[in-house]
Motif scaffolding. Structure first.
Motif, PDB file in Angstrom:
ATOM      1  N   ALA A 187       0.825  -1.207   0.000  1.00  0.00           N
ATOM      2  CA  ALA A 187       0.000   0.000   0.000  1.00  0.00           C
ATOM      3  C   ALA A 187       0.858   1.255   0.000  1.00  0.00           C
ATOM      4  O   ALA A 187       0.588   2.218  -0.735  1.00  0.00           O
ATOM      5  CB  ALA A 187      -0.929   0.004   1.218  1.00  0.00           C
ATOM      6  N   MET A 188       1.936   1.251   0.794  1.00  0.00           N
ATOM      7  CA  MET A 188       2.788   2.432   0.880  1.00  0.00           C
ATOM      8  C   MET A 188       3.581   2.655  -0.404  1.00  0.00           C
ATOM      9  O   MET A 188       3.698   3.791  -0.879  1.00  0.00           O
ATOM     10  CB  MET A 188       3.746   2.310   2.069  1.00  0.00           C
ATOM     11  CG  MET A 188       4.547   3.579   2.325  1.00  0.00           C
ATOM     12  SD  MET A 188       3.524   4.930   2.953  1.00  0.00           S
ATOM     13  CE  MET A 188       3.522   4.551   4.703  1.00  0.00           C
ATOM     14  N   THR A 189       4.123   1.592  -0.960  1.00  0.00           N
ATOM     15  CA  THR A 189       4.899   1.750  -2.195  1.00  0.00           C
ATOM     16  C   THR A 189       3.996   2.159  -3.347  1.00  0.00           C
ATOM     17  O   THR A 189       4.411   2.928  -4.227  1.00  0.00           O
ATOM     18  CB  THR A 189       5.659   0.457  -2.543  1.00  0.00           C
ATOM     19  OG1 THR A 189       4.748  -0.648  -2.568  1.00  0.00           O
ATOM     20  CG2 THR A 189       6.747   0.178  -1.512  1.00  0.00           C
ATOM     21  N   ARG A 190       2.767   1.664  -3.353  1.00  0.00           N
ATOM     22  CA  ARG A 190       1.822   2.060  -4.391  1.00  0.00           C
ATOM     23  C   ARG A 190       1.535   3.567  -4.303  1.00  0.00           C
ATOM     24  O   ARG A 190       1.526   4.270  -5.320  1.00  0.00           O
ATOM     25  CB  ARG A 190       0.530   1.272  -4.257  1.00  0.00           C
ATOM     26  CG  ARG A 190      -0.509   1.578  -5.344  1.00  0.00           C
ATOM     27  CD  ARG A 190      -1.679   0.627  -5.279  1.00  0.00           C
ATOM     28  NE  ARG A 190      -2.382   0.689  -3.997  1.00  0.00           N
ATOM     29  CZ  ARG A 190      -2.398  -0.289  -3.107  1.00  0.00           C
ATOM     30  NH1 ARG A 190      -1.751  -1.425  -3.343  1.00  0.00           N
ATOM     31  NH2 ARG A 190      -3.054  -0.154  -1.967  1.00  0.00           N
ATOM     32  N   ALA A 191       1.339   4.060  -3.093  1.00  0.00           N
ATOM     33  CA  ALA A 191       1.086   5.488  -2.909  1.00  0.00           C
ATOM     34  C   ALA A 191       2.297   6.318  -3.309  1.00  0.00           C
ATOM     35  O   ALA A 191       2.165   7.378  -3.936  1.00  0.00           O
ATOM     36  CB  ALA A 191       0.712   5.774  -1.459  1.00  0.00           C
ATOM     37  N   SER A 192       3.490   5.831  -2.965  1.00  0.00           N
ATOM     38  CA  SER A 192       4.714   6.548  -3.330  1.00  0.00           C
ATOM     39  C   SER A 192       4.856   6.664  -4.836  1.00  0.00           C
ATOM     40  O   SER A 192       5.233   7.711  -5.367  1.00  0.00           O
ATOM     41  CB  SER A 192       5.937   5.840  -2.735  1.00  0.00           C
ATOM     42  OG  SER A 192       5.893   5.838  -1.327  1.00  0.00           O
ATOM     43  N   THR A 193       4.529   5.584  -5.529  1.00  0.00           N
ATOM     44  CA  THR A 193       4.587   5.604  -6.990  1.00  0.00           C
ATOM     45  C   THR A 193       3.573   6.582  -7.558  1.00  0.00           C
ATOM     46  O   THR A 193       3.883   7.368  -8.469  1.00  0.00           O
ATOM     47  CB  THR A 193       4.328   4.199  -7.557  1.00  0.00           C
ATOM     48  OG1 THR A 193       5.323   3.304  -7.067  1.00  0.00           O
ATOM     49  CG2 THR A 193       4.365   4.206  -9.083  1.00  0.00           C
ATOM     50  N   GLU A 194       2.356   6.559  -7.018  1.00  0.00           N
ATOM     51  CA  GLU A 194       1.314   7.466  -7.497  1.00  0.00           C
ATOM     52  C   GLU A 194       1.699   8.921  -7.282  1.00  0.00           C
ATOM     53  O   GLU A 194       1.485   9.775  -8.150  1.00  0.00           O
ATOM     54  CB  GLU A 194      -0.013   7.156  -6.798  1.00  0.00           C
ATOM     55  CG  GLU A 194      -0.657   5.850  -7.239  1.00  0.00           C
ATOM     56  CD  GLU A 194      -2.016   5.644  -6.589  1.00  0.00           C
ATOM     57  OE1 GLU A 194      -2.697   6.650  -6.324  1.00  0.00           O
ATOM     58  OE2 GLU A 194      -2.383   4.486  -6.342  1.00  0.00           O
ATOM     59  N   MET A 195       2.277   9.223  -6.126  1.00  0.00           N
ATOM     60  CA  MET A 195       2.674  10.602  -5.849  1.00  0.00           C
ATOM     61  C   MET A 195       3.782  11.060  -6.780  1.00  0.00           C
ATOM     62  O   MET A 195       3.798  12.201  -7.252  1.00  0.00           O
ATOM     63  CB  MET A 195       3.104  10.736  -4.386  1.00  0.00           C
ATOM     64  CG  MET A 195       1.954  10.672  -3.411  1.00  0.00           C
ATOM     65  SD  MET A 195       2.451  11.040  -1.712  1.00  0.00           S
ATOM     66  CE  MET A 195       3.430   9.585  -1.315  1.00  0.00           C
ATOM     67  N   THR A 196       4.726  10.165  -7.061  1.00  0.00           N
ATOM     68  CA  THR A 196       5.816  10.494  -7.981  1.00  0.00           C
ATOM     69  C   THR A 196       5.275  10.759  -9.380  1.00  0.00           C
ATOM     70  O   THR A 196       5.667  11.737 -10.048  1.00  0.00           O
ATOM     71  CB  THR A 196       6.841   9.354  -8.027  1.00  0.00           C
ATOM     72  OG1 THR A 196       7.351   9.127  -6.712  1.00  0.00           O
ATOM     73  CG2 THR A 196       7.999   9.703  -8.951  1.00  0.00           C
TER      74      THR A 196
END
Length: 341
Positions: A153-162
């Motif tokens: 969940a966290m890595t997915r959000a990090s990718t989306e924000m980038t």
């Protein structure tokens, strides 16, 4: 685009009181928020003096811990919070802090929350590397929990924000930026992390409500950003009594202007174009364009769209247990829509 009709979100079944403070919302998890702050300090601690100096500065300028608050409250909606919620909240806030450090580096910002940014106080290079350090250390501590779902969940959000940041940097003609593109941008840059905060909270005590809490977080994040963009036009600086207009100064187009551009006169459009062509935007320029946006319905329209997302956030809470945590989550919607900073 969502519907044009703007519901009165204060009439929803989970009605929240008006004028609620963040302190009141945080009251059920106040002690755990203190633990989150301590956990953040431990995670970024380092024997390297420079890292220690930058970390100390960042922790001193951290914000109101709104996202950790939402995470902790989500973990308690079923009355079964787990200890790992504190570590997850600390990691989440560090990743949020990393995005701010990188944003300040990209925008060459000198101040944030009234304090010097890392790139202003240290250097642009240190700012970029420190942002990377915050990302990596936060994720490392999440790995230590052994919770693959939380890490995903966290890595997915990090990718989306980038990707959201890249989407914003790819805008070459700001005044052609559409409402659809705007929603896609704020969903990536803001709502994705708010959604993740609620999903992580669900994984730490309320798994059966993960879907509802995720939907709540995303809608809250959308409302949060729309309110923030509106605030940039309407909130006055104490020193000048004029709108801060930071987005306009950086030639960023947000929802109030997107709507206003549809109907404004050629003369008004020319004045807006002059601001966007200028490298030295003055307070008078900001005040003039803000007036044009208001006169063309930009403020009213943005508020209505924010109200729609607030209503969606309320609806997402409908089937959750009637606990103190759920009540605080509902109150957070009121706080998001009514805040002044």
């Amino acid at each position: 685009m969502i519907s044009a009709a703007a519901p009165d979100w204060r009439r929803a079944s989970t009605t929240a009181p008006r004028g609620v403070t963040l302190q009141a919302i945080q009251l059920p998890v106040r002690d755990k928020l203190h633990d989150v702050s301590q956990a953040m300090a431990r995670i970024v601690s380092s024997d390297m003096p420079l890292v220690g100096q930058v970390s100390a500065h960042l922790l001193a300028m951290r914000g109101k811990l709104f996202r950790p608050t939402i995470l902790l409250l989500s973990s308690e909606v079923a009355g079964e919070p787990e200890e790992k919620a504190v570590t997850l909240a600390a990691a989440l806030e560090l990743i949020h802090l990393a995005t701010l450090v990188h944003d300040d580096a990209v925008d060459h910002s000198a101040l944030r929350r009234g304090m010097p940014t890392v790139n202003a106080l240290f250097s642009h290079q240190i700012s970029v590397i420190m942002g990377d350090f915050l990302y990596s250390t936060a994720l490392t501590h999440m790995v230590g929990l052994g919770d693959l779902e939380a890490l995903q969940a966290m890595t997915r959000a990090s990718t989306e924000m980038t990707l959201g940041e890249m989407r914003q940097l790819a805008v070459t003609e700001p005044l052609r930026f559409t409402e659809r593109e705007y929603y896609a941008l704020i969903r990536s840059k803001t709502a994705s992390l708010m959604r993740t905060a609620c999903e992580l909270g669900a994984l730490a005590g309320a798994r059966r409500y993960s879907g509802a809490l995720g939907n709540f977080g995303e809608s809250l994040g959308m409302a949060f950003q729309i309110a923030d963009d509106l605030l940039d036009y309407r909130e006055e600086k104490e020193t000048t009594g004029k709108p801060s207009g930071l987005d306009l100064r950086e030639h960023k187009v947000t929802l109030p202007l997107i709507h206003a551009l549809r109907d404004m006169s050629p003369a008004s459009r020319k004045e807006v174009e002059r601001l966007f062509d200028s490298e030295n935007v003055t307070d008078e320029d900001i005040t003039s364009v803000a007036r044009i946006v208001e006169e063309n319905g930009g403020f009213e329209y943005a508020r209505a769209r924010g109200d729609e997302y607030a209503e969606k956030a309320h609806s997402a809470l409908a089937d959750l247990p009637d606990t103190v945590a759920r009540q605080s989550l509902a109150a957070s919607i009121s706080y998001v829509m009514e805040r002044h900073s």
